[in-house]
Design a protein around this motif. Structure first.
Motif, short mmCIF file in Angstrom:
data_model
loop_
_atom_site.label_atom_id
_atom_site.label_comp_id
_atom_site.label_asym_id
_atom_site.label_seq_id
_atom_site.Cartn_x
_atom_site.Cartn_y
_atom_site.Cartn_z
N ARG A 51 -7.48 2.99 5.99
CA ARG A 51 -6.54 2.57 7.05
C ARG A 51 -7.16 1.49 7.91
O ARG A 51 -6.51 0.49 8.24
N SER A 104 3.33 -1.36 3.91
CA SER A 104 3.00 -0.01 3.46
C SER A 104 4.26 0.78 3.14
O SER A 104 5.35 0.48 3.63
N PHE A 126 -7.18 -1.89 6.12
CA PHE A 126 -5.88 -2.56 6.14
C PHE A 126 -5.56 -3.12 7.52
O PHE A 126 -4.85 -4.12 7.64
N PRO A 184 -4.36 8.39 2.80
CA PRO A 184 -4.57 7.60 4.01
C PRO A 184 -5.92 7.88 4.66
O PRO A 184 -6.01 8.30 5.82
N TRP A 195 0.85 -1.19 0.00
CA TRP A 195 0.00 0.00 0.00
C TRP A 195 0.89 1.24 0.00
O TRP A 195 1.59 1.51 0.98
N TYR A 217 0.86 5.10 0.22
CA TYR A 217 -0.08 6.15 0.60
C TYR A 217 0.65 7.46 0.90
O TYR A 217 1.84 7.49 1.20
N TRP A 267 -0.12 -7.44 4.03
CA TRP A 267 0.30 -6.20 3.40
C TRP A 267 1.47 -5.53 4.11
O TRP A 267 1.77 -5.80 5.27
#
Length: 404
Positions: free
Chosen positions: A236, A250, A239, A231, A81, A83, A248
């Protein structure tokens, strides 16, 4: 048996008969194409000249992402991810990654959401678009895919989970079981989804992430997903949910990746290009703009690429003087009444601010932040603001996410 066998007293005099048949495969292709949205793909003509990283910039973060993509099959994270705030350059980074991976023949599918395109601000065509790209990259699944669509042509009106099951999981099942992906270790496996936050409905955004998690955990699809977004609180929390646990990693666009030098390179190269190609180049002195002006523009950018990219578009307009346009940006010269140099930035942040439910709380938080030290930790920051306003800390965080 011919259809004429059921007819009586039929007389046919001359004529030419043409038998028209449509194979299930062709019928499936037609249905899939209609349900897909080619405008959302990284190389769509509708997205011609999309934002991407200027040569020589964002190299550290691009290398980080490429290392994750080339990681081994036992990599810790199947979803990465990316972000950061609006204007940080997420779409440019994902466009560059998509083009790099396409050139290396390792991109499986891509989908770019966009709030400004009503055909791409929702996940309706998401699975169909991804499935069509996968079938083009892995033709061995095409027969099973198209046969499945013919059996259930209403699949595109069903849930994302149902669509993934029928359009991706089932057509690939025999390939996965036969060891196709283990044997073809270099097969493309990257699915890239940009701008998840630009899908306007929060429930749909959560649904996309849950569907991806189910595809990876339950069906064990041998894919990896690169997802970018702002975000937003709901993203959020998705996730952080149990469904996506351990799936995941980030990557945040923050001060860890210094952008000042990248912005300087972008501005320097862009101004040089203007001086070499603009119709009024003969009226531009070689020393334009001065290094102090570039420093000023870098400071105004606040580390966000949207500012320099917008002002370069404004300054390089062919029908006006670049020097005068730069003076408008610097506040030296007044803009014409019909001229709005930062219209794109204004529209972006108006959309962001208009999506906040508690407008008054947002304004109070912004007023405090304008005079607050950002080096203070996130937890302390939100706690102090909540105490000052007499608001709940949870409300402050959900209204104005303040990531380190």
């Amino acid at each position: 048996m011919s259809i004429l066998s059921y007819s009586k007293d039929v007389t046919i005099n001359g004529g030419i008969f043409t038998a028209v048949t449509t194979s299930p495969t062709q019928m499936g292709i037609d249905i899939l194409v209609k349900a897909s949205n080619p405008n959302a793909m990284h190389n769509s003509s509708a997205r011609y000249d999309p934002p991407k990283c200027h040569p020589g910039t964002r190299e550290a973060i691009l290398e980080h992402i490429m290392q994750w993509i080339f990681g081994s099959d036992d990599r810790d994270a199947l979803i990465l991810w990316l972000y950061g705030p609006a204007g940080a350059g997420k779409s440019a980074i994902l466009q560059s990654i998509a083009e790099k991976c396409a050139a290396l023949d390792i991109l499986l599918a891509s989908f770019f959401f966009s709030r400004s395109d009503s055909s791409r601000d929702h996940p309706g065509p998401l699975i169909a678009t991804i499935a069509s790209q996968i079938s083009a990259r892995i033709p061995e699944m095409s027969t099973a895919l198209h046969a499945a669509i013919v059996r259930d042509p209403m699949i595109f009106e069903k849930t994302l989970d149902a669509q993934i099951d029928l359009l991706i999981v089932e057509p690939l099942r025999h390939l996965v079981q036969s060891g196709y992906f283990a044997y073809h270790s270099s097969s493309p496996r990257l699915v890239l989804i940009d701008g998840l936050d630009e899908c306007d409905d929060q429930g749909q955004r959560r649904g996309v992430l849950r569907a991806i998690a189910r595809a990876l955990c339950v069906h064990k699809l041998p894919f990896i997903f690169l997802v970018s977004s702002r975000p937003e609180t709901d993203i959020r929390f998705s996730f952080d949910s149990a469904e996506l646990a351990d799936l995941w990693d980030s990557l945040v666009l923050d001060n860890s990746y210094t952008t000042r030098d990248d912005i300087r390179l972008f501005l320097t190269d862009s101004f040089q290009y203007i001086k070499e190609t603009h119709p009024l180049k003969e009226h531009i002195p070689p020393s334009w703009p001065t290094s102090s002006v570039i420093d000023t523009l870098i400071a105004k950018s606040s580390g966000q690429f949207i500012y320099p990219s917008v002002i370069i578009q404004y300054i390089s307009a062919l029908n006006v003087s670049p020097r005068q346009q730069l003076d408008v940006v610097l506040g030296i010269r007044a803009a014409r009444s019909s001229d709005v140099p930062f219209a794109e930035i204004d529209a972006l942040y108006m959309h962001i601010l208009s999506s906040v439910q508690d407008t008054q709380l947002m304004l109070d938080i912004l007023a405090i932040l304008m005079n607050y030290f950002f080096h203070i930790g996130q937890t302390r920051r939100s706690l102090d603001i909540a105490a000052f306003l007499g608001a709940d800390q949870e409300d402050v965080i959900s209204t104005f996410p303040m990531h380190r």
